[in-house]
Write a protein that holds these residues in place. Structure first.
Motif, PDB file in Angstrom:
ATOM      1  N   THR A 200     -13.554  -0.483  50.526  1.00  0.00           N
ATOM      2  CA  THR A 200     -12.497  -0.798  51.494  1.00  0.00           C
ATOM      3  C   THR A 200     -11.222  -0.030  51.169  1.00  0.00           C
ATOM      4  O   THR A 200     -10.543   0.482  52.067  1.00  0.00           O
ATOM      5  CB  THR A 200     -12.210  -2.313  51.493  1.00  0.00           C
ATOM      6  N   THR A 201     -10.888   0.051  49.878  1.00  0.00           N
ATOM      7  CA  THR A 201      -9.730   0.847  49.466  1.00  0.00           C
ATOM      8  C   THR A 201      -9.897   2.301  49.903  1.00  0.00           C
ATOM      9  O   THR A 201      -8.956   2.931  50.393  1.00  0.00           O
ATOM     10  CB  THR A 201      -9.566   0.786  47.936  1.00  0.00           C
TER      11      THR A 201
ATOM     12  N   GLN B  86      -7.935   6.963  55.744  1.00  0.00           N
ATOM     13  CA  GLN B  86      -7.152   6.979  56.976  1.00  0.00           C
ATOM     14  C   GLN B  86      -5.761   7.555  56.736  1.00  0.00           C
ATOM     15  O   GLN B  86      -5.246   8.349  57.535  1.00  0.00           O
ATOM     16  CB  GLN B  86      -7.041   5.564  57.541  1.00  0.00           C
TER      17      GLN B  86
ATOM     18  N   ARG C 146     -11.595   3.417  52.422  1.00  0.00           N
ATOM     19  CA  ARG C 146     -11.397   3.516  53.866  1.00  0.00           C
ATOM     20  C   ARG C 146      -9.923   3.686  54.201  1.00  0.00           C
ATOM     21  O   ARG C 146      -9.530   4.564  54.977  1.00  0.00           O
ATOM     22  CB  ARG C 146     -11.919   2.254  54.558  1.00  0.00           C
ATOM     23  N   GLN C 147      -9.092   2.816  53.640  1.00  0.00           N
ATOM     24  CA  GLN C 147      -7.662   2.849  53.962  1.00  0.00           C
ATOM     25  C   GLN C 147      -7.008   4.124  53.452  1.00  0.00           C
ATOM     26  O   GLN C 147      -6.175   4.724  54.136  1.00  0.00           O
ATOM     27  CB  GLN C 147      -6.959   1.619  53.378  1.00  0.00           C
TER      28      GLN C 147
ATOM     29  N   ILE D 132      -2.720  -0.872  63.999  1.00  0.00           N
ATOM     30  CA  ILE D 132      -2.948   0.557  63.760  1.00  0.00           C
ATOM     31  C   ILE D 132      -3.009   1.329  65.065  1.00  0.00           C
ATOM     32  O   ILE D 132      -2.335   2.355  65.244  1.00  0.00           O
ATOM     33  CB  ILE D 132      -4.244   0.760  62.947  1.00  0.00           C
TER      34      ILE D 132
ATOM     35  N   MET E 100      -1.516  -0.607  51.794  1.00  0.00           N
ATOM     36  CA  MET E 100      -2.681  -1.478  51.866  1.00  0.00           C
ATOM     37  C   MET E 100      -3.756  -1.020  50.886  1.00  0.00           C
ATOM     38  O   MET E 100      -4.315  -1.827  50.130  1.00  0.00           O
ATOM     39  CB  MET E 100      -3.235  -1.474  53.294  1.00  0.00           C
ATOM     40  N   ALA E 101      -4.054   0.282  50.895  1.00  0.00           N
ATOM     41  CA  ALA E 101      -5.097   0.810  50.025  1.00  0.00           C
ATOM     42  C   ALA E 101      -4.763   0.604  48.555  1.00  0.00           C
ATOM     43  O   ALA E 101      -5.626   0.249  47.747  1.00  0.00           O
ATOM     44  CB  ALA E 101      -5.306   2.295  50.310  1.00  0.00           C
TER      45      ALA E 101
ATOM     46  N   THR F 223      -0.995   2.245  55.696  1.00  0.00           N
ATOM     47  CA  THR F 223      -2.351   2.276  55.168  1.00  0.00           C
ATOM     48  C   THR F 223      -2.374   2.575  53.673  1.00  0.00           C
ATOM     49  O   THR F 223      -3.242   2.093  52.944  1.00  0.00           O
ATOM     50  CB  THR F 223      -3.196   3.319  55.920  1.00  0.00           C
TER      51      THR F 223
ATOM     52  N   GLY G  58       2.042  -3.287  55.007  1.00  0.00           N
ATOM     53  CA  GLY G  58       0.836  -2.910  54.274  1.00  0.00           C
ATOM     54  C   GLY G  58       0.562  -3.827  53.102  1.00  0.00           C
ATOM     55  O   GLY G  58      -0.594  -4.122  52.787  1.00  0.00           O
TER      56      GLY G  58
ATOM     57  N   SER H 172      -2.858  -5.941  52.807  1.00  0.00           N
ATOM     58  CA  SER H 172      -3.774  -5.811  51.673  1.00  0.00           C
ATOM     59  C   SER H 172      -4.391  -7.146  51.284  1.00  0.00           C
ATOM     60  O   SER H 172      -5.443  -7.184  50.623  1.00  0.00           O
ATOM     61  CB  SER H 172      -3.039  -5.205  50.464  1.00  0.00           C
TER      62      SER H 172
END
Length: 465
Positions: free
Chosen positions: A385-386, A392, A388-389, A14, A46-47, A43, A97, A101
């Protein structure tokens, strides 16, 4: 430490990519929106898949899932380095991503199951946050050096030896583990999450170019609204939803989700905006720009373990309030940013922002799982956590959209002036962190968490099977 290596790889990628954005734009002829997508696509993918990856890991094994994720991430890094155009780079970043994940939630599940005692778990999360700080410290310097010497492609190729080393250590030292009873897959709920997150991010990034009232952008926001409504209607009908609606009856949990989005939107937007300012406006080299933002990383490394210990001793309230104040002060310090702003002032702002980011990570997770029984804590942490991504990704999208709306090809002093609204936005996100932190840790909120965990499951409809 082996589990934290996955976080190091993700964080390094990142921060290194952020430093390389101007070089990528020049080499591939990419406009600002494509640079936004090269960060947000990663991101966002990933999320969107974090919850699914956690479910897959519980079913087929955590070590196996972590190995697959590292393999996909490493292979996608090679594809990123070979991308001849911005669209192909973004496509490779999406694949990256997907691999990413499978890293953090699975590694966190291993850590969570290892550290059972609350104080030890809080300290372990602090170490986890410190590893991200280390990646932040290494990323700008390593990324800037590689871009200045051998080219931006090597910021992706450096992931290859790290990924291979992590796979070897994983196979050698980490035993396989599965959930005693894996949750059933929820393809409809998972698809609605992807549509919700993706359509919002698309609308914000493409809005300045296509026009906020254009049919394309209106359709994107309409799709997000439909997906959110679909989740609210469909998920309560399932025995094992991908997102348990009962969790949102807990004020600490709901507040922690908003906290995660606000804090990491500030982080993503702050890094994105400073990278462009330092190189495009100040004319710094990638190495110089990387060194300039190292204070953010150093504060994160130093303060994340301290934050974890504070959470373990007295709860998440104090670290969250400190973080909110620090974010607001850092944003306010830069609202009048000019090309000639002194480096001493910039460094001071970066230190203050680093203080905020160093304090915020551990208490977000703690607030999310506060009062939750063990059976729900994993899902709650995964949703945090999801958030957070996604925070971002949306932070880069929003800040980029603000700059794009005001820049219109400006340079120098005009480009710096066009960012003033963005700095006010970042300061506002800090204020939101402060307010939400106070709300999430109030006695009223704690009582709601107890009621939420005691509430019965909604009666599933016959279609839920």
């Amino acid at each position: 430490m082996i589990c934290s290596l996955s976080l190091l790889i993700v964080g390094l990628d990142i921060t290194a990519v952020n430093v390389a954005l101007p070089a990528i734009g020049d080499d591939l002829g990419a406009e600002l929106s494509w640079l936004q997508w090269s960060v947000s696509a990663y991101t966002l993918a990933m999320a969107s898949l974090l919850l699914l990856s956690g479910s897959v890991a519980d079913r087929i094994g955590r070590r196996k899932t972590l190995t697959i994720g590292l393999s996909v991430f490493t292979a996608a890094s090679v594809l990123c380095s070979l991308a001849p155009s911005a669209p192909l780079l973004v496509a490779a970043r999406v694949l990256q991503g997907v691999g990413a994940s499978m890293l953090n939630p699975v590694a966190m599940a291993i850590i969570t199951n290892t550290f059972i005692e609350p104080k030890e778990r809080a300290q372990a999360v602090g170490v986890w946050g410190a590893m991200f700080g280390i990646s932040m410290a290494l990323g700008p310097i390593v990324g800037g050096t590689l871009v200045s010497t051998v080219g931006w492609q090597w910021i992706f190729l450096i992931n290859v030896p790290l990924g291979l080393a992590a796979i070897v250590l994983l196979q050698r030292f980490v035993p396989e583990s599965k959930a005693p009873r894996a949750r059933r897959f929820d393809p409809v709920g998972q698809s609605l999450i992807v549509v919700l997150l993706g359509s919002v991010t698309f609308g914000v990034i493409e809005g300045p170019n296509a026009g906020w009232a254009s049919p394309l952008i209106l359709a994107a926001f309409a799709a997000s609204l439909i997906a959110a409504t679909g989740l609210a209607v469909y998920e309560p009908r399932r025995d094992e939803p991908v997102v348990d609606p009962r969790l949102f009856r807990s004020i600490p949990f709901s507040s922690s989700i908003a906290l995660a989005v606000a804090a990491f939107a500030a982080f993503g937007g702050f890094l994105f905006l400073n990278t462009l300012y330092l190189q495009d406006v100040r004319g710094l080299s990638p190495v110089q720009a990387g060194v300039a933002i190292v204070p953010i990383a150093l504060m994160t490394v130093v303060l994340s373990p301290i934050s974890g210990r504070m959470v373990g001793r007295s709860g998440p309230r104090r670290p969250l309030l400190i973080a909110g104040v620090a974010f607001s002060v850092a944003g306010t310090m830069l609202v009048d940013l000019q090309p000639a702003t002194s480096m001493e002032w910039l460094i001071a702002a970066y230190v203050v922002f680093g203080i905020g980011f160093g304090f915020v990570n551990a208490p977000i997770t703690n607030a999310a799982v506060s009062g939750m029984p063990v059976a729900q804590a994993g899902v709650a942490a995964a949703i945090a956590t999801t958030s957070r991504q996604f925070g971002q990704a949306i932070g880069v999208a929003v800040i980029g959209a603000i700059v794009a709306s005001g820049a219109a090809g400006a340079a120098g002093e005009q480009a710096a002036s066009s960012s003033h609204a963005a700095w006010w936005t970042l300061a506002g996100l800090g204020a939101a962190v402060f307010v939400l932190g106070a709300l999430a840790t109030s006695n009223w909120a704690k009582a709601s968490a107890t009621r939420a965990t005691m509430a019965p499951n909604p009666e599933p409809a016959s279609a839920s099977a």
